[in-house]
Write an enzyme that holds these catalytic residues in place. Structure first.
Site, mmCIF file in Angstrom:
data_model
loop_
_atom_site.group_PDB
_atom_site.id
_atom_site.type_symbol
_atom_site.label_atom_id
_atom_site.label_comp_id
_atom_site.label_asym_id
_atom_site.label_seq_id
_atom_site.Cartn_x
_atom_site.Cartn_y
_atom_site.Cartn_z
ATOM 1 N N ARG A 287 0.805 -1.224 0.000
ATOM 2 C CA ARG A 287 0.000 0.000 0.000
ATOM 3 C C ARG A 287 0.841 1.279 0.000
ATOM 4 N NH1 ARG A 287 -3.532 -2.412 4.872
ATOM 5 N NH2 ARG A 287 -1.649 -3.680 4.979
ATOM 6 N N GLY B 27 1.725 -14.311 5.014
ATOM 7 C CA GLY B 27 0.820 -13.808 6.046
ATOM 8 C C GLY B 27 1.451 -13.761 7.431
ATOM 9 N N THR B 28 0.774 -13.047 8.334
ATOM 10 C CA THR B 28 1.315 -12.862 9.694
ATOM 11 C C THR B 28 1.369 -14.191 10.455
ATOM 12 O OG1 THR B 28 -0.944 -12.177 10.320
ATOM 13 C CG2 THR B 28 0.666 -10.434 9.968
ATOM 14 N N GLY C 115 -8.401 -4.860 11.792
ATOM 15 C CA GLY C 115 -9.186 -5.988 12.265
ATOM 16 C C GLY C 115 -9.924 -5.574 13.531
ATOM 17 N N ALA D 279 35.574 40.584 4.773
ATOM 18 C CA ALA D 279 34.526 40.137 3.849
ATOM 19 C C ALA D 279 35.139 39.583 2.570
ATOM 20 C CB ALA D 279 33.620 41.317 3.515
HETATM 21 C C1 UD1 Z 1 -2.720 -6.617 10.740
HETATM 22 C C2 UD1 Z 1 -3.819 -7.478 11.375
HETATM 23 C C3 UD1 Z 1 -5.002 -6.576 11.699
HETATM 24 C C4 UD1 Z 1 -4.596 -5.441 12.593
HETATM 25 C C5 UD1 Z 1 -3.434 -4.663 11.976
HETATM 26 C C6 UD1 Z 1 -2.891 -3.678 12.985
HETATM 27 C C7 UD1 Z 1 -3.528 -9.679 10.334
HETATM 28 C C8 UD1 Z 1 -4.102 -10.654 9.362
HETATM 29 N N1 UD1 Z 1 -4.186 -8.512 10.456
HETATM 30 O O1 UD1 Z 1 -3.231 -6.149 9.509
HETATM 31 O O2 UD1 Z 1 -6.016 -7.357 12.353
HETATM 32 O O3 UD1 Z 1 -5.676 -4.584 12.825
HETATM 33 O O4 UD1 Z 1 -2.350 -5.563 11.623
HETATM 34 O O5 UD1 Z 1 -1.884 -2.861 12.463
HETATM 35 O O6 UD1 Z 1 -2.545 -9.975 10.964
HETATM 36 N N2 UD1 Z 1 4.326 -9.421 7.876
HETATM 37 C C9 UD1 Z 1 5.289 -10.400 7.824
HETATM 38 N N3 UD1 Z 1 5.108 -11.467 7.011
HETATM 39 C C10 UD1 Z 1 3.990 -11.613 6.251
HETATM 40 C C11 UD1 Z 1 2.990 -10.629 6.318
HETATM 41 C C12 UD1 Z 1 3.185 -9.532 7.146
HETATM 42 O O7 UD1 Z 1 6.314 -10.307 8.498
HETATM 43 O O8 UD1 Z 1 3.896 -12.640 5.544
HETATM 44 C C13 UD1 Z 1 4.536 -8.239 8.742
HETATM 45 C C14 UD1 Z 1 4.478 -6.924 7.993
HETATM 46 O O9 UD1 Z 1 5.768 -6.557 7.534
HETATM 47 C C15 UD1 Z 1 3.956 -5.970 9.050
HETATM 48 C C16 UD1 Z 1 3.146 -6.852 9.970
HETATM 49 O O10 UD1 Z 1 3.508 -8.187 9.684
HETATM 50 O O11 UD1 Z 1 5.025 -5.380 9.765
HETATM 51 C C17 UD1 Z 1 1.639 -6.668 9.747
HETATM 52 O O12 UD1 Z 1 1.323 -6.965 8.402
HETATM 53 P P1 UD1 Z 1 0.319 -6.052 7.565
HETATM 54 O O13 UD1 Z 1 0.217 -6.632 6.195
HETATM 55 O O14 UD1 Z 1 0.677 -4.641 7.672
HETATM 56 O O15 UD1 Z 1 -1.065 -6.346 8.337
HETATM 57 P P2 UD1 Z 1 -2.354 -5.412 8.385
HETATM 58 O O16 UD1 Z 1 -3.073 -5.541 7.107
HETATM 59 O O17 UD1 Z 1 -1.984 -4.052 8.829
HETATM 60 CA CA CA Z 2 -0.082 -2.977 9.065
#
Ligand code: UD1
Ligand code: CA
Length: 470
Positions: free
Chosen positions: A15, A79-80, A140, A383
């Site tokens: 984003r 994903g996280t 979330g 100067a």
């Molecule tokens: C996430 C939460 C959301 C919460 C928000 C708060 C999830 C699915 N959603 O969304 O509920 O409200 O944070 O800020 O977790 N990252 C990794 N590996 C990955 C994906 C992400 O290390 O595979 C890291 C990113 O670099 C980032 C963090 O995890 O620092 C969060 O990821 P991001 O994609 O920003 O999650 P949000 O959509 O903000």
């Molecule tokens: Ca985020």
């Protein structure tokens, strides 16, 4: 060794629409990830901090490697939840795990500590740090088991909210504490049946609850602390919030800041009491300002030190420099790296210094370039004086001893030594050393031709008369 902190920092930050990894974008003069690591290492030692890297992992690692934390590579960012699965081996031996997001940079150590304490007190499997910000959109949402209950039923991602759930204002900050056993027993239950086709760590809440484990939420005292930076507009908001907090802290310490919303002050900067900072000043990097200084508008000071009672007039630019007590700079002075301005010395308008030391009470008030020079005390630089320090291949030094008077518009061709107490006549080009107490003149002798102008005017008139046929 009960707690590990895992910082998720592998994501791309789609984003942001930027080539640079999200966690390397800066607010308050430091990378997002640096802020998060600083908060984490107030809670556990750096060897218990694990940063999950992936997108531009090399650049991310080298940016923060000096902080002594561990790195785990998540080669594919799925994903996280997947980020924590990847960290499993490294942290499974800890009893509890705190998970932080690399893109939530305002988080304070006290808030992490209260999350930890609540998690332990509640004997929970998962504890979620929540908040109720002014605008919950995009986050979330946390669904409590019943209103006012500590217990959570599930976290629902913004995109998956039903119209009824959309009215829930309590958000998931993306910051959690987990009991390792519970987390790793069930983390493989995560699936990718969602809008992004990713493993969501947020789903652990529902999975744990289904297995009759305790999931609780604790609301952060200050919702601003848990704001995430997903777009450059959000990044700018967090930057402003952080800088305002820095300005407030300085004001509480006795610094006067007019229009603090216009000042750009990095978080590591220190300023002494009774110093006045006018609007539109930037204090950047490793900058330290003493007591009772005044920094006037439009000055930019980076990695520099000002001792007490220094006056920086409007529009000065300082990099890697040091001004001693009572020094006066500008307006429009430029101090390049390695400039050291002595006590009560004056560097005036349109004067540029580089790798130059200027002694106590010396003055260079107008239009000069002083580079690679060592200037004693009580020296007057007229100067337009220029040190010619560069011969096209090498740089050479100029040494001006105490109490020298350099007349205006002098060029000093380095290497050269101007002896103590000597005088240099205005307009001189000095190429040879000058002994102490001498007068050096290095310019063409003046010739004056009496009546020359009168005869010229007469001649011009004659020519014109001839042209006009008179
Ligand atoms: C996430 C939460 C959301 C919460 C928000 C708060 C999830 C699915 N959603 O969304 O509920 O409200 O944070 O800020 O977790 N990252 C990794 N590996 C990955 C994906 C992400 O290390 O595979 C890291 C990113 O670099 C980032 C963090 O995890 O620092 C969060 O990821 P991001 O994609 O920003 O999650 P949000 O959509 O903000
Ligand atoms: Ca985020």
């Amino acid at each position: 060794m009960r707690f590990a902190i895992v910082i998720m920092a592998a994501g791309k930050g789609t984003r942001l629409k930027s080539k640079r990894a999200k966690v390397l974008h800066q607010i308050g003069g430091k990378a997002l990830l640096e802020h998060v690591i600083h908060a984490a290492t107030q809670i556990v030692p750096p060897q218990d901090v694990y940063v999950v890297i992936g997108h531009q992992g090399g650049a991310v690692q080298s940016a923060v490697s000096s902080l002594g934390v561990n790195f785990i590579t998540q080669a594919e960012q799925r994903g996280t939840g997947h980020a924590i699965q990847t960290a499993r081996q490294a942290v499974t031996r800890y009893e509890h795990i705190i998970v932080l997001s690399g893109d939530v940079p305002l988080l304070q150590p006290e808030t992490i500590a209260s999350l930890r304490d609540f998690h332990l007190a509640e004997r929970a499997a998962m504890t979620i740090l929540t908040a109720v910000p002014a605008d919950p959109n995009g986050y979330g949402r946390v669904l409590r088991k019943s209103p006012g209950s500590a217990e959570v039923a599930a976290i629902v991602e913004d995109k998956a909210l039903t119209s009824q759930q959309a009215s829930v204002r309590e958000i998931n900050s993306g910051i959690y504490a987990f009991t390792s056993n519970s987390l790793f027993q069930l983390i493989n239950e995560l699936n990718t049946n969602n809008a992004h086709g990713e493993y969501y760590l947020t789903d652990m809440a529902r999975i744990l609850v289904q297995e009759k484990q305790r999931v609780v939420g604790i609301e952060a005292a200050n919702a601003t602390e848990v704001l995430g930076a997903n777009t450059l507009a959000e990044m700018a908001e967090l930057d402003a919030a952080m800088r305002l907090a820095t300005a407030r802290k300085l004001m509480a310490q006795g610094v006067t800041i007019y229009r603090p919303e216009t000042s750009v002050i990095d978080s590591g900067v220190t300023v002494g009491p009774d110093t006045v900072i006018e609007p539109y000043v930037q204090l950047l990097g490793d900058t330290h300002v003493g007591e009772s200084c005044r920094i006037r508008s439009y000055s930019v000071i980076e990695n520099s030190t000002l001792d007490h009672h220094v006056l920086v007039q409007n529009g000065c630019i300082l990099n890697d420099s040091h001004a001693h007590a009572g020094a006066q700079l500008g307006p429009y002075a430029r101090l390049r790296p390695g400039s050291e301005i002595g006590e009560d010395a004056h560097i005036g308008n349109f004067v540029e210094t580089k790798k130059t030391r200027i002694g106590k009470g010396s003055k260079a008030n107008h239009l000069s370039y002083l580079g690679d020079a060592e200037i004693g005390s009580g020296v007057n630089i007229g100067a337009g004086t220029i040190t010619c320090n560069y011969d096209g291949a090498n740089k050479h030094r100029t040494l001006i001893e105490d109490s020298v008077f350099v007349g205006s518009d002098t060029t000093l061709v380095a290497p050269i030594v101007i002896g103590e107490g000597s005088y240099i006549a205005a307009g001189s080009s000095i190429t040879e050393d000058v002994p102490a107490d001498a007068l050096a003149l290095g310019r063409a002798r003046q010739t004056t031709k009496a009546g020359w102008a009168t005869s010229r005017r007469a001649q011009v008139r004659t020519t014109r008369d001839i042209e006009k046929g008179r």
